[in-house]
Design a protein around this motif. Structure first.
Motif, PDB file in Angstrom:
ATOM      1  N   ASN A  99     -13.073   1.666   5.521  1.00  0.00           N
ATOM      2  CA  ASN A  99     -12.057   0.848   4.856  1.00  0.00           C
ATOM      3  C   ASN A  99     -10.872   0.581   5.778  1.00  0.00           C
ATOM      4  N   HIS A 159      -8.142   7.975 -13.678  1.00  0.00           N
ATOM      5  CA  HIS A 159      -9.416   7.614 -13.069  1.00  0.00           C
ATOM      6  C   HIS A 159      -9.771   6.167 -13.413  1.00  0.00           C
ATOM      7  N   ALA A 160     -10.202   5.405 -12.429  1.00  0.00           N
ATOM      8  CA  ALA A 160     -10.599   4.022 -12.673  1.00  0.00           C
ATOM      9  C   ALA A 160     -11.935   3.941 -13.394  1.00  0.00           C
ATOM     10  N   TYR A 199      -5.007   5.425   6.848  1.00  0.00           N
ATOM     11  CA  TYR A 199      -5.614   4.286   7.532  1.00  0.00           C
ATOM     12  C   TYR A 199      -5.286   4.326   9.017  1.00  0.00           C
ATOM     13  N   LYS A 213      -2.388   7.631  -6.773  1.00  0.00           N
ATOM     14  CA  LYS A 213      -3.516   7.323  -5.908  1.00  0.00           C
ATOM     15  C   LYS A 213      -3.951   5.875  -6.117  1.00  0.00           C
ATOM     16  N   GLY A 214      -4.136   5.154  -5.022  1.00  0.00           N
ATOM     17  CA  GLY A 214      -4.474   3.742  -5.116  1.00  0.00           C
ATOM     18  C   GLY A 214      -3.274   2.870  -5.405  1.00  0.00           C
ATOM     19  N   GLY A 215      -2.063   3.441  -5.319  1.00  0.00           N
ATOM     20  CA  GLY A 215      -0.846   2.678  -5.575  1.00  0.00           C
ATOM     21  C   GLY A 215      -0.612   2.372  -7.036  1.00  0.00           C
ATOM     22  N   LYS A 216      -1.344   3.050  -7.942  1.00  0.00           N
ATOM     23  CA  LYS A 216      -1.257   2.741  -9.378  1.00  0.00           C
ATOM     24  C   LYS A 216      -0.203   3.603 -10.066  1.00  0.00           C
ATOM     25  N   ASP A 230       3.350   5.002  -8.227  1.00  0.00           N
ATOM     26  CA  ASP A 230       2.658   4.877  -6.944  1.00  0.00           C
ATOM     27  C   ASP A 230       1.701   6.041  -6.724  1.00  0.00           C
ATOM     28  N   THR A 266      -1.750   6.026   1.982  1.00  0.00           N
ATOM     29  CA  THR A 266      -2.808   5.141   2.469  1.00  0.00           C
ATOM     30  C   THR A 266      -2.479   4.647   3.861  1.00  0.00           C
ATOM     31  N   TYR A 274       0.851  -1.185   0.000  1.00  0.00           N
ATOM     32  CA  TYR A 274       0.000   0.000   0.000  1.00  0.00           C
ATOM     33  C   TYR A 274       0.892   1.242   0.000  1.00  0.00           C
ATOM     34  N   SER A 275       0.375   2.338  -0.525  1.00  0.00           N
ATOM     35  CA  SER A 275       1.150   3.569  -0.565  1.00  0.00           C
ATOM     36  C   SER A 275       1.312   4.142   0.837  1.00  0.00           C
TER      37      SER A 275
END
Length: 321
Positions: free
Chosen positions: A78, A296-297, A31, A165-168, A163, A27, A23-24
């Motif tokens: 989450n 964007h996903a 978290y 947002k979302g680690g992408k 890396d 995050t 995870y980044s």
């Protein structure tokens, strides 16, 4: 004897699991913030003493008393689900009906091209170049701050975002107007690095265990930050390393520039990214291409910018013309 050995602290358990799962760091921080908030809400009781009822009460309290945004409530959920399922290995199961935040999404604040340039022109380096990248390539402020020398491809005019947002990872365009300023910046870094300038005596910070796997990378040219911090920080091993320019300094500089430019909008660093998207759509770019450039996903996230432009009205005109 093993059964009597002390258990790792919850913080250490959480860190080990989240890093094993790649995870980044952002995050990880967000978290842990909400996990700590949940524990404090329950008067510092250990999560193993708590359960679905306490989670339900916490999330409902966030909605009713704290009046957080829907995205914030989802983030807290989450984080807690991750804690129980992945760290404590005791999935929560059904938590019941919580009070959910129901706030319609608001249209993002966007600038005109002229307004964006007025702000950028009032920024000194390196913030001038950083804001230009946010507007010209649609980068988030943290993505801009984290750029390394190796992330620029001048031949193909591509910026690689690692890396995000979302680690992408993703690629986006490198504006033609920024080719020369970026080449000059890379050349200055190379010249000072090759001359063994004292600024480059300390290694750069590297993600997670990469510094152990590739110990030479922290002193290589390719891994140098494009926008390094002026001061050193201490890594987890207690060593002095050079990190990238802190995002708060960029945000502060942009806020001052917005004020100096006389822009009567609540604009900040992320406004440049919104403006990048709306300008591309206004100039006829395909929405799927814009979606890819922004990372964007879901295309529905990108479609919000068509509402900013009024492109969702199917050509309908006002009775006044």
């Amino acid at each position: 004897m093993d059964s009597l050995s002390p258990q790792p602290r919850l913080r250490d358990q959480f860190r080990a699991v989240i890093r094993v799962n790649h995870y980044s760091i952002r995050t990880e921080k967000s978290y842990w913030y909400w996990i700590r908030y949940f524990i404090r809400f329950n008067k510092l009781r250990h999560p193993l003493e708590l359960g679905p009822a306490e989670v339900n009460a916490f999330l409902s309290w966030l909605a009713t008393d704290r009046q957080v945004a829907a995205a914030t409530q989802n983030l807290a959920l989450n984080a807690i689900v991750f804690l129980y399922a992945r760290v404590l290995e005791q999935p929560l199961g059904e938590i019941g009906d919580t009070v959910r935040v129901k706030r319609p999404p608001k249209l993002p604040v966007v600038l005109t091209h002229t307004e964006a340039m007025r702000i950028i022109e009032r920024l000194a380096e390196p913030y001038h170049l950083m804001a230009s990248l946010m507007y010209g390539a649609g980068l988030r402020v943290v993505e801009t701050s984290r750029l390394r020398v190796k992330d620029l491809d001048f031949d193909r005019q591509i910026i690689t975002v690692r890396d995000g947002k979302g680690g992408k990872d993703r690629t986006t365009l490198l504006p033609t107007s920024l080719l020369e300023p970026l080449r000059q910046r890379k050349q200055r870094i190379f010249t000072a690095w090759k001359a063994q300038d004292i600024f480059f005596a300390a290694p750069v910070s590297l993600p997670f265990a990469l510094r152990r796997k590739y110990p030479a990378a922290s002193r290589s040219l390719e891994w140098q930050w494009l926008f390094p911090s002026l001061n050193l920080c201490i890594d987890e091993d207690g060593n002095g390393v050079r990190h990238h320019r802190h995002v708060s300094s960029v945000q502060r500089a942009v806020k001052l520039a917005v004020r100096a430019a006389g822009i009567a909008k609540p604009a900040g660093c992320h406004t440049f990214r919104h403006t990048f998207a709306t300008e591309l759509l206004r100039r006829g770019s395909d929405i799927r291409t814009v979606q890819t450039l922004l990372g964007h996903a879901d295309v529905r996230t990108t479609q919000i910018y068509t509402h900013v432009l009024g492109q969702g009205f199917a050509g309908v005109q006002s009775p006044l013309g």
